[in-house]
Scaffold this motif. Structure first.
Motif, PDB file in Angstrom:
ATOM      1  N   THR A  88       0.989  -1.381  -0.310  1.00  0.00           N
ATOM      2  CA  THR A  88       0.065   0.419   0.222  1.00  0.00           C
ATOM      3  C   THR A  88       1.064   1.426   0.337  1.00  0.00           C
ATOM      4  OG1 THR A  88      -0.046  -0.252   2.443  1.00  0.00           O
ATOM      5  CG2 THR A  88      -1.794  -1.347   1.878  1.00  0.00           C
ATOM      6  N   TYR A  89       0.480   2.234  -0.412  1.00  0.00           N
ATOM      7  CA  TYR A  89       0.717   3.961  -0.326  1.00  0.00           C
ATOM      8  C   TYR A  89      -0.305   4.500   0.375  1.00  0.00           C
ATOM      9  CZ  TYR A  89       2.740   8.103  -2.199  1.00  0.00           C
ATOM     10  OH  TYR A  89       3.226   9.065  -1.905  1.00  0.00           O
ATOM     11  N   GLY A  90       0.044   4.854   1.271  1.00  0.00           N
ATOM     12  CA  GLY A  90      -1.003   6.492   1.883  1.00  0.00           C
ATOM     13  C   GLY A  90      -2.015   5.188   2.387  1.00  0.00           C
ATOM     14  N   GLY A  91      -2.444   4.188   2.825  1.00  0.00           N
ATOM     15  CA  GLY A  91      -3.725   3.311   2.858  1.00  0.00           C
ATOM     16  C   GLY A  91      -4.296   3.017   1.661  1.00  0.00           C
ATOM     17  N   PHE A  92      -3.648   2.848   0.046  1.00  0.00           N
ATOM     18  CA  PHE A  92      -4.378   2.694  -0.361  1.00  0.00           C
ATOM     19  C   PHE A  92      -3.418   1.721  -1.226  1.00  0.00           C
ATOM     20  CE2 PHE A  92      -6.349   6.606   0.147  1.00  0.00           C
ATOM     21  CZ  PHE A  92      -7.370   6.268   0.070  1.00  0.00           C
ATOM     22  N   GLN A  93      -3.876   0.475  -1.852  1.00  0.00           N
ATOM     23  CA  GLN A  93      -3.122  -1.256  -2.711  1.00  0.00           C
ATOM     24  C   GLN A  93      -2.481   0.017  -4.003  1.00  0.00           C
ATOM     25  OE1 GLN A  93      -5.214  -4.379  -2.554  1.00  0.00           O
ATOM     26  NE2 GLN A  93      -4.147  -5.565  -3.844  1.00  0.00           N
ATOM     27  N   VAL A  94      -1.334  -0.750  -4.275  1.00  0.00           N
ATOM     28  CA  VAL A  94      -0.957  -1.276  -5.209  1.00  0.00           C
ATOM     29  C   VAL A  94      -0.286  -2.160  -5.673  1.00  0.00           C
ATOM     30  CG1 VAL A  94      -0.179   1.574  -4.626  1.00  0.00           C
ATOM     31  CG2 VAL A  94       1.289  -0.243  -3.920  1.00  0.00           C
ATOM     32  N   THR A  96       7.686   5.990  -0.054  1.00  0.00           N
ATOM     33  CA  THR A  96       7.342   5.101   1.578  1.00  0.00           C
ATOM     34  C   THR A  96       5.973   4.490   1.089  1.00  0.00           C
ATOM     35  OG1 THR A  96       8.163   7.153   2.890  1.00  0.00           O
ATOM     36  CG2 THR A  96       6.444   5.167   3.688  1.00  0.00           C
ATOM     37  N   LEU A  97       6.398   2.991   1.497  1.00  0.00           N
ATOM     38  CA  LEU A  97       5.247   1.974   1.470  1.00  0.00           C
ATOM     39  C   LEU A  97       5.576   1.009   1.780  1.00  0.00           C
ATOM     40  CD1 LEU A  97       6.946   0.712  -2.990  1.00  0.00           C
ATOM     41  CD2 LEU A  97       4.728   2.539  -2.318  1.00  0.00           C
ATOM     42  N   LYS A  98       4.066   0.503   2.777  1.00  0.00           N
ATOM     43  CA  LYS A  98       4.505  -0.563   3.665  1.00  0.00           C
ATOM     44  C   LYS A  98       3.255  -1.908   2.706  1.00  0.00           C
ATOM     45  CE  LYS A  98       3.520   3.105   7.585  1.00  0.00           C
ATOM     46  NZ  LYS A  98       2.448   2.939   8.336  1.00  0.00           N
ATOM     47  N   SER A  99       4.299  -2.973   3.934  1.00  0.00           N
ATOM     48  CA  SER A  99       3.191  -4.274   3.318  1.00  0.00           C
ATOM     49  C   SER A  99       2.240  -4.372   4.426  1.00  0.00           C
ATOM     50  CB  SER A  99       4.516  -4.768   2.812  1.00  0.00           C
ATOM     51  OG  SER A  99       5.404  -5.158   3.869  1.00  0.00           O
ATOM     52  N   THR A 150       7.416  -1.234   7.002  1.00  0.00           N
ATOM     53  CA  THR A 150       8.015   0.017   6.103  1.00  0.00           C
ATOM     54  C   THR A 150       8.719   0.179   5.249  1.00  0.00           C
ATOM     55  OG1 THR A 150       6.405   0.753   8.180  1.00  0.00           O
ATOM     56  CG2 THR A 150       7.163   2.231   6.539  1.00  0.00           C
ATOM     57  N   MET A 151       8.706   0.465   4.213  1.00  0.00           N
ATOM     58  CA  MET A 151      10.232   0.300   3.198  1.00  0.00           C
ATOM     59  C   MET A 151      10.148   1.628   2.332  1.00  0.00           C
ATOM     60  SD  MET A 151       8.412  -2.352   0.680  1.00  0.00           S
ATOM     61  CE  MET A 151       8.053  -3.362   1.801  1.00  0.00           C
ATOM     62  N   ALA A 152      11.856   1.879   2.423  1.00  0.00           N
ATOM     63  CA  ALA A 152      11.618   3.601   1.576  1.00  0.00           C
ATOM     64  C   ALA A 152      12.738   2.853   0.587  1.00  0.00           C
ATOM     65  CB  ALA A 152      11.952   4.360   2.751  1.00  0.00           C
ATOM     66  N   LYS A 176      17.163   3.813  -7.174  1.00  0.00           N
ATOM     67  CA  LYS A 176      16.367   2.085  -7.769  1.00  0.00           C
ATOM     68  C   LYS A 176      16.700   1.018  -6.204  1.00  0.00           C
ATOM     69  CE  LYS A 176      15.227   3.745 -12.694  1.00  0.00           C
ATOM     70  NZ  LYS A 176      15.498   3.352 -13.978  1.00  0.00           N
ATOM     71  N   ALA A 177      16.705   1.771  -5.396  1.00  0.00           N
ATOM     72  CA  ALA A 177      16.762   0.331  -4.100  1.00  0.00           C
ATOM     73  C   ALA A 177      15.903   0.994  -2.892  1.00  0.00           C
ATOM     74  CB  ALA A 177      18.391   0.308  -4.221  1.00  0.00           C
ATOM     75  N   VAL A 178      16.422   0.355  -2.259  1.00  0.00           N
ATOM     76  CA  VAL A 178      15.521  -0.055  -0.716  1.00  0.00           C
ATOM     77  C   VAL A 178      16.009   0.725  -0.070  1.00  0.00           C
ATOM     78  CG1 VAL A 178      14.386  -1.040   0.847  1.00  0.00           C
ATOM     79  CG2 VAL A 178      14.168  -1.870  -1.128  1.00  0.00           C
ATOM     80  N   GLN A 179      15.904   2.196   0.284  1.00  0.00           N
ATOM     81  CA  GLN A 179      16.715   2.829   1.252  1.00  0.00           C
ATOM     82  C   GLN A 179      16.878   2.194   2.624  1.00  0.00           C
ATOM     83  OE1 GLN A 179      16.498   6.772   0.825  1.00  0.00           O
ATOM     84  NE2 GLN A 179      17.178   7.617   2.461  1.00  0.00           N
ATOM     85  N   SER A 180      15.464   2.066   3.148  1.00  0.00           N
ATOM     86  CA  SER A 180      15.771   1.507   5.048  1.00  0.00           C
ATOM     87  C   SER A 180      14.240   0.437   4.860  1.00  0.00           C
ATOM     88  CB  SER A 180      15.494   2.460   6.132  1.00  0.00           C
ATOM     89  OG  SER A 180      14.022   3.043   5.522  1.00  0.00           O
ATOM     90  N   LEU A 181      14.365  -0.780   5.751  1.00  0.00           N
ATOM     91  CA  LEU A 181      13.072  -1.500   5.629  1.00  0.00           C
ATOM     92  C   LEU A 181      13.380  -1.693   7.037  1.00  0.00           C
ATOM     93  CD1 LEU A 181      11.293  -3.295   4.472  1.00  0.00           C
ATOM     94  CD2 LEU A 181      12.603  -5.470   4.506  1.00  0.00           C
ATOM     95  N   SER A 182      11.596  -1.797   7.577  1.00  0.00           N
ATOM     96  CA  SER A 182      11.464  -2.169   9.091  1.00  0.00           C
ATOM     97  C   SER A 182      10.232  -3.243   9.382  1.00  0.00           C
ATOM     98  CB  SER A 182      11.563  -0.677   9.930  1.00  0.00           C
ATOM     99  OG  SER A 182      10.683   0.171   9.499  1.00  0.00           O
ATOM    100  N   CYS A 183       9.928  -3.582  10.185  1.00  0.00           N
ATOM    101  CA  CYS A 183       9.101  -4.584  10.138  1.00  0.00           C
ATOM    102  C   CYS A 183       8.213  -4.940  11.716  1.00  0.00           C
ATOM    103  CB  CYS A 183       9.319  -5.871   9.858  1.00  0.00           C
ATOM    104  SG  CYS A 183       9.095  -6.060   7.842  1.00  0.00           S
TER     105      CYS A 183
END
Length: 466
Positions: free
Chosen positions: A370-376, A423-426, A451-453, A459-466
């Motif tokens: 999701t992005y901003g609460g909406f599924q992408v 910023t994306l969320k899974s 949450t991933m940035a 074009k890479a994952v800058q940060s990832l936290s679960c």
């Protein structure tokens, strides 16, 4: 048994099933052919309303048939009974109230399912407890018959190399030699041999034939002429005698003087030897009892520790960790701040870490990005299992697109594109069962919230936290 089916309180058909039995803690299933007819209904108003609604409400009732009732059923009823039955059924007729029969059937069905589930759970716990008791009995027998079985250690002389050897002739037989023994004919110091091991002791030994008697020298001469000398090694245990205290010397002397009597066939010597052996036997028995007591206490403590470990560690069910790992973006296209958009594809490494002492069998699920609460975008997780104390690795192809985002979110997306970080969320839910020792099962639910940035420039994952 007789099964009676009613519509609005009036019987519309009977059904009977033969004599049989239901085994303990089980459900007996019987298939019965039943024919129903509305010919005997006093009125068709309730039937007409049920047919218009598309649902016919029936009520089933069971009754036991005795031998007397079986005989009476074959006798024809009197004429006045036949005339009174329609009036009686018409007076007893009552319309159903809000599908009460159907509701009761659903409640009884749920009750039977709950009872069956409780029965299966009790059976599993019973089998588990019996298996644990059998395991404990086998362990106790192994402890008593193997570990607590005392054996005399082997006391041997190993092969050795002679350092010096001087021998005489047959006329003047003599020999002098020296060598190093693994265990030899010498004083062995106090020590111990560890369990399931061999204690090695090296000592220097010197042998001389100077003090041999004359009758042995003739035999020694024959062996010297043959070139082979035969020796024997024996063990002699040195016993420690208790030393009397200084103030006891005088008392012992007076006691010996008062008790002095002429020896009679070495009776006193024999009594002293018997009393010495008796004391040694009592001391050996006491030490043996102490060893057995210590062994039993140690075994009980070991069993308690093992039981606590089984209950607090093995039987402790934990929710497995459901995470997404770091990944490399394969393709990525982003828009501008004036026309914000993004499209990307990558292989998402989904990880299910199971820290339990049994496998975790989970059902198929989905992971939403999701992005901003909406599924992408989303990823489908197939049905599988994670083995005990292991991590299940699942690689899923994912494609994300911002085409369906509302206009209110595009403004925030434009600002993030200008900053270069999206910023994306899974999120996802994984439901399954943990099985310990093939019988103890418990349902657990694992949730993913990561949450991933994403850096748009690299074009890479800058940060990832679960």
């Amino acid at each position: 048994m007789l099964l009676l089916l009613h519509l609005g309180g009036v019987q519309v058909g009977p059904g009977s099933f033969p004599k049989s039995k239901a085994n303990f803690k089980s459900t007996k299933k019987i298939n019965v052919n039943v024919t129903l007819s509305s010919a005997n209904l006093p009125g068709d108003s309730i039937l007409r309303s049920d047919l218009s609604s598309g649902i016919i409400n029936l009520n089933s009732r069971g009754s036991h048939i005795s031998n007397k009732q079986k005989l009476n059923n074959h006798k024809p009823a009197p004429l006045q009974d036949h005339l009174a039955m329609p009036e009686k059924n018409q007076n007893q007729y009552q319309p159903p109230e809000s599908n009460g029969c159907r509701q009761n059937d659903q409640e009884s069905l749920h009750t039977m399912e709950d009872e069956e589930a409780k029965h299966k759970k009790r059976m599993k716990w019973t089998i588990g407890i019996i298996a644990f008791i059998i395991f404990q009995v086998i362990q106790a027998l192994f402890f008593v018959l193997v570990i607590m079985k005392f054996k005399s250690p082997n006391f041997r002389v190993g092969n050795f190399a002679i350092q010096t050897l001087n021998v005489g002739t047959k006329a003047s037989p003599s020999f002098d030699m020296s060598f190093v023994l693994v265990v030899g004919q010498a004083i062995i110091p106090k020590s111990k041999a560890n369990f399931k091991s061999t204690k090695k002791i090296d000592m220097n030994v010197s042998l001389r034939s100077a003090n041999l008697p004359v009758n042995i020298n003739s035999n020694l001469g024959n062996e010297l002429s043959s070139g082979v000398i035969t020796l024997a090694s024996q063990e002699k245990q040195k016993l420690k005698n208790p030393k009397p205290a200084p103030h006891e010397h005088l008392a012992m002397a007076e006691k010996n003087r008062d008790q002095f009597h002429p020896p009679e066939s070495n009776g006193y010597l024999r009594n002293d030897q018997e009393s010495l052996h008796t004391m040694e036997d009592e001391e050996a028995k006491r030490k043996k009892r102490m060893k057995w007591t210590i062994g039993i206490i140690a075994f009980v403590i070991f069993q308690v520790v093992q039981g606590l470990f089984f209950v607090l560690v093995i039987m402790k069910f934990k929710s497995p960790k459901f995470r997404v790992g770091n990944f490399a973006i394969q393709t990525m296209n982003v828009g501008t701040q004036a026309s914000p958009s993004f499209d990307m594809s990558f292989v998402a490494p989904i990880r299910v870490k199971n820290a339990n002492w049994g496998p975790f069998k989970y059902d198929a699920s989905t992971v939403s990005f999701t992005y901003g609460g909406f599924q992408v975008g989303q990823a489908i997780i197939p049905k599988s299992k994670a083995n005990f104390k292991s991590t299940k690795k699942i690689d899923v192809d994912v494609t994300l697109s911002s085409a369906n985002l509302p206009s209110t979110i595009n403004a925030n997306l434009g600002s993030e594109l200008s900053s270069g970080v999206i910023t994306l969320k899974s999120q996802g839910v994984l439901k399954g069962k943990i099985t310990v020792m093939f019988m103890f099962k418990k349902t657990k639910i694992s949730q993913m919230n990561c949450t991933m940035a994403i850096n748009t420039s690299t074009k890479a994952v800058q940060s990832l936290s679960c």
